[in-house]
Design a protein around this motif. Sequence first.
Motif, PDB file in Angstrom:
ATOM      1  N   LYS A   1      -4.881   6.197   1.737  1.00  0.00           N
ATOM      2  CA  LYS A   1      -5.644   5.098   3.025  1.00  0.00           C
ATOM      3  C   LYS A   1      -6.015   4.015   2.266  1.00  0.00           C
ATOM      4  CE  LYS A   1      -7.148   9.585   5.031  1.00  0.00           C
ATOM      5  NZ  LYS A   1      -8.308  10.489   5.229  1.00  0.00           N
TER       6      LYS A   1
ATOM      7  N   GLN B   1       0.858  -1.203   0.118  1.00  0.00           N
ATOM      8  CA  GLN B   1      -0.022   0.078  -0.127  1.00  0.00           C
ATOM      9  C   GLN B   1       0.803   1.267  -0.124  1.00  0.00           C
ATOM     10  OE1 GLN B   1      -3.459  -0.080   0.328  1.00  0.00           O
ATOM     11  NE2 GLN B   1      -3.381   2.222   0.134  1.00  0.00           N
TER      12      GLN B   1
ATOM     13  N   GLU C   1      -8.534   1.323   0.779  1.00  0.00           N
ATOM     14  CA  GLU C   1      -9.833   1.543   0.189  1.00  0.00           C
ATOM     15  C   GLU C   1     -11.058   0.829   0.875  1.00  0.00           C
ATOM     16  OE1 GLU C   1     -10.294  -0.610  -3.671  1.00  0.00           O
ATOM     17  OE2 GLU C   1      -8.765  -1.928  -2.927  1.00  0.00           O
TER      18      GLU C   1
END
Length: 161
Positions: free
Chosen positions: A50, A45, A52
Amino acid sequence: MNKFLVYLHVEPYMKQWLIHSFGNPVEFPASSNENAVIRRFTQKQPTNLKPELPSADEIAICIPACKYKNPATYNYLSHQAKKALTESISDLFRINMWNDLGDLSDTSCKKMSAFRSWCSMHGIDVEYAETVRMKWYRMRKSYQNRGVNLFNHKRCRNNDF
C-alpha cells in the motif's frame, strides 16, 4: 500537478535543518546529488504494498520531475534506496557544517557558543548543539587518525596534533 512525495526517517536535528534549508516538503535543487539519488532509485510501487503514509518522525521529500521517470508512475523508494538517500543527505549536512564552522581556531568565542550559533542560523534547536559538536569532533578526529590535518591542508603524523 501535485507533488509526489517519499517519506524518510531522519534524526530530529537533521529534519529541522532540512526544513530550514529546503522547505517543507523538502525540495532539493534540480541538479543536486540528492535528486540524482532519488531519480536513480525510484521505481514503480509494488502491487502488494500500500502507499506509505507519513509518521510524525518522518520528513516528506519531493520526487523530482523527470522525462524518463514520471513521478506519477515511479514514486516508490525501497528500504535500501531510502538508506542511500539518507546517506546522501547526511553527507550534505556534514559538508555544510564543515564549510561553515571550519576549524574554529579563528573565533574569539567558545566553541560551544559557535555550535549553538550555527544551529540557530540553520533552524536547528539549540538543544541539539551538543550533537552537532560531537559530529564535528568525530569528523575531525577520523581525519587526524589518518594523518590528514584539515586545517593546514597538509599531511602529518599523529603525534603532530
